[in-house]
Design a protein around this motif. Structure first.
Motif, short mmCIF file in Angstrom:
data_model
loop_
_atom_site.label_atom_id
_atom_site.label_comp_id
_atom_site.label_asym_id
_atom_site.label_seq_id
_atom_site.Cartn_x
_atom_site.Cartn_y
_atom_site.Cartn_z
N LEU A 59 0.83 -1.21 0.00
CA LEU A 59 0.00 0.00 0.00
C LEU A 59 0.86 1.26 0.00
N GLU A 60 1.87 1.28 0.85
CA GLU A 60 2.77 2.45 0.92
C GLU A 60 3.43 2.70 -0.44
N LEU A 62 2.32 1.77 -3.42
CA LEU A 62 1.32 2.20 -4.38
C LEU A 62 0.96 3.67 -4.18
N LEU A 63 0.92 4.11 -2.93
CA LEU A 63 0.56 5.50 -2.64
C LEU A 63 1.64 6.48 -3.10
N GLU A 64 2.83 6.00 -3.37
CA GLU A 64 3.88 6.87 -3.90
C GLU A 64 3.52 7.39 -5.28
N THR A 65 2.74 6.62 -6.03
CA THR A 65 2.44 7.00 -7.41
C THR A 65 0.95 7.03 -7.73
N HIS A 66 0.12 6.59 -6.81
CA HIS A 66 -1.32 6.55 -7.06
C HIS A 66 -2.07 7.16 -5.87
N PRO A 67 -3.11 7.96 -6.16
CA PRO A 67 -3.90 8.51 -5.05
C PRO A 67 -4.74 7.40 -4.41
N LEU A 68 -5.09 7.60 -3.16
CA LEU A 68 -5.91 6.62 -2.45
C LEU A 68 -7.30 6.52 -3.06
N HIS A 69 -7.80 7.65 -3.55
CA HIS A 69 -9.13 7.66 -4.18
C HIS A 69 -8.99 8.04 -5.66
#
Length: 70
Positions: A59-60, A62-69
Motif C-alpha cells: 500500500l505504501e 502504491l501510494l507513492e504513485t497513485h492517489p488513495l481515491h
C-alpha cells in the motif's frame, strides 16, 4: 527478519527500494503457504504477520504513485 534477510542485519532496512510487485508476490505467497501451517519455516514467524507487513508495504509503495481515491 527483513533486515537480516535483505539488508545484512542493518537497520533501517531499504524496503522502500524494492518494487511494489515484490510485496504483492510475498503477500500472496504467505497467504497461500498458511494453508500448509501457521508458521513460516524460514523465519518461525506467523505467515499472517508476514502477510500483514507485505500488505502495508505494498500500500505504501502504491501510494507513492497513485492517489488513495480515484
Amino acid at each position: 527478519m527483513g533486515a537480516v534477510k535483505h539488508n545484512e542485519g542493518k537497520m533501517p532496512t531499504k524496503w522502500r527500494d524494492y518494487p511494489v510487485e515484490v510485496y504483492g508476490d510475498a503477500l500472496a505467497r504467505h497467504i497461500m503457504n498458511e494453508s500448509q501451517g501457521l508458521y513460516d519455516e524460514e523465519s518461525g514467524m506467523l505467515h499472517a504477520g508476514h502477510a500483514a507487513w507485505n500488505a502495508l508495504a505494498r500500500l505504501e509503495k502504491l501510494l507513492e504513485t497513485h492517489p488513495l481515491h480515484k
